[in-house]
Each structure stands twice: as structure tokens, then as C-alpha cells.
Scaffold this active site. Sequence first.
Site, PDB file in Angstrom:
ATOM      1  CB  CYS A 177      18.230  -7.336  -2.019  1.00  0.00           C
ATOM      2  SG  CYS A 177      16.614  -6.581  -2.319  1.00  0.00           S
ATOM      3  CG  HIS A 327      18.353 -10.539  -4.416  1.00  0.00           C
ATOM      4  ND1 HIS A 327      17.227 -10.840  -3.690  1.00  0.00           N
ATOM      5  CD2 HIS A 327      18.133  -9.316  -4.984  1.00  0.00           C
ATOM      6  CE1 HIS A 327      16.361  -9.841  -3.808  1.00  0.00           C
ATOM      7  NE2 HIS A 327      16.883  -8.912  -4.590  1.00  0.00           N
ATOM      8  CG  ASN A 357      13.266  -8.339  -4.979  1.00  0.00           C
ATOM      9  OD1 ASN A 357      13.603  -8.757  -3.883  1.00  0.00           O
ATOM     10  ND2 ASN A 357      13.919  -7.361  -5.580  1.00  0.00           N
TER      11      ASN A 357
END
Length: 401
Positions: A177, A327, A357
Site C-alpha cells: 500500500c 491511502h 482498499n
Amino acid sequence: MANASWGFTPTVPHLDRTRIFPSIAIFRSGFYSPDRISKRVSCATTANGADKLSPSESRSPRVVGKGCKLVGCGSCVPNLQVSNDDLSKIVDTNDEWISVRTGIRNRRVLTGKDRMTGLAIEAAKKALKMADVDPDDVDLVLLCTSTPDDLFGSAPQIQAGLGCKGNPLAFDITAACSGFILGLVSASCYIRGGGFRNVLVIGADALSRYVDWTDRGTCILFGDAAGAVLLQACESEEDGMFGFDLHSDGEGNRHLNASIKENETEDLFGTNGSIPGFPPKSSSYSYVQMNGKEVFKFACRVVPQSIELALQNAGLTRSSIDWLLLHQANQRILDGVATRLEIPTERVISNLANYGNTSAASIPLALDEAVRSGKIKSGETIATAGFGAGLTWGSAIIRWN
């Protein structure tokens, strides 16, 4: 724990580890040694007529770029949308339980013959079109992904899919990420210190392949997507990469990983009195394993610190920030970081509810939507940060041009 930053290496808030700083400081105009003696660097990269060269021939070097700016963006998501209600049919959960704890309501998932590289190619094409740059003028393709379609890397397939005739370098960056932030910083270094002119940075992941869809603690979180930006060399007064801050801590790997494991099958060859344990068993990667509470505490602690350091390295203050773009992992993390930095909710970019996500894709995906909707305008300053498996984290202060 490694640290990298532009301009200088300031004192970092205590993170329970001795810090070792690199011996080379990176300034906006290129690379400098500690004694501040400028070192010009040239490299082989795309030049006029490069499509006429054979792959074995060298390309003409360019003059080192003084600055770099973001001039194009694009994104692509799978067609299949999976809602919280859809998940409630396969695991013990419901829409309210998921949305309250994460802010997620839907996610996109690859199916059938769809591939992560296909999403990445489409996102890159859109970024090139916005920037009005031909694929043949691309000098470098950086694919930020932890889920390549090929174990040896998927960036070259994207370069080929774009039709880049000059055979520009293309390679993968694996940092989960945090990958897109590392890609941005890497691209700026290639431009400032290597004379590259146009660098594609693509964040793309298909974590649905590594999710246990019977585990409600993880399957509710992840989706698949790709996002891309084009960084371009420019004069110093147009520079849009102001400062960055990067870190990693391998001891935190136990909190978030997808480790390799031996397949639990019988030995194909048996021992036959030969070398014990050889040939090795075939292996694969496990499902994503995550300690949600620890990752949440980690992100809320380190991300504000990292953004503060990036601002300090850029010579800017919080008041300079027009948008906070993190993020997209959990809405509570976005809210917590914004509160710590005293950034109002209306200045926080969030599309988490629609996509979940998407790992390395989340920042460029959200950026592309905000730019194309007119929310983010030319000349505005963005504080962006990634964080996740590794553990890795980092931030960058950028300007959308």
C-alpha cells in the site's frame, strides 16, 4: 529502520529504533554529495528516432532535469461490483457492521480472464491521453504492485501493451500500500538525476486473489483497481514535487503479510535415500494475514509524523495543504490523521466507500477521480501518504499541474 528525505535529514520523532541516514542528500536540482559538490548524471533514455534503434543500441543521454510535475492521470476498475450485502451472503456480516467499522460499502473484483495488467494498461493510456504524450515518448514505466500477473514482474507487459516502440525500461516496485508513494519518489529521482523526461507511475493491485473470502476480518476490506500518473521534466519554477519522507520497519511484518508457504502435498519424487528435503516442495502465497488493531494504531501514529516531516523538508506548513490524499484503507484512519493535522473534513479526499482498499492503486485512483470531477484544480497542493505491509510508510507533498 531506513529513512530518506529531500534537502536534509531532520530529527525524527522517536520510533523505538536507531536511525541511520544515507550519506547522499537529494535536492530538487539533482544529487549532491555531503560536501555539496554537484554531480551531473546522464543516462541512456528515449530520444528522437529511438524507434529506429535496435534493442542493443545505446540511446542518447539527456541533460539532467531541474524539476518534475504531474501532468496526467488515469484509472481503471473491474466491472464486477461486490456490495456489503453481497458479502453477507457468504460470511457472517452485514452492511452496517462493515460500513461503521471501515467506511466501505462496495468494492470491485477481477473475474474470469480479466488481468491486473489489463487494468494498468487502460489507466496508463488515460494518463498519457490527458498529458498529451505519445507512448513512444515514455522513458520509464514503474509498476507499483504486490500482485503481478507474472512472478518475474508485469511492468514490461504494460510497456508492450502501450506500444512503446523505443523499448523504455519498465520494472515493478513491490511495497504494497506504500508502493505508489515509492513510485512517485523514484520517478522524480530518475527525472532530476537521470535526465529522464516522461515517467509513467502506475499503482495496480488485485488483492482479491490473496483474500480468504470466508474470513470476515479481511475479505470486507479489499478490492482491485489500477491508477496511473505521468511525471514530466520541467523547469524549476514549475516543479510540482516539493518534498518526501520514507520509512520501513521489518519487525512489523508480523502484523500484515501474505507469506510464502509450502503446499501440503506428498513429495513427487520421495527420498529414495537421496538428499533429504530435495527436490523442494512446490509453494504458493498464503492469504492476506492482518492484525487489524495493530495496523490501525501504526497508521494513526506514523502517517501524521511522516507528513509533518515531508512538509518540513519542502519548507512548507500545514496551511499550505489544499488537499489531504491518503491511502484508502479505513475511513477512521483518514479521519484520525486529518484530525491530528487539523485539516478540515471537506479537504480530505475519500472514495473508500466505492472501492475499498485497493492497495497501491488507491492513491492514484482517488486522485484521478478528484481531478476529473473538478475537485482538485491545477496549482493546488496535495499532501499524500501511503502505509501498509512491510511495514512501510511514506509521504510526499505534490502539486497538481
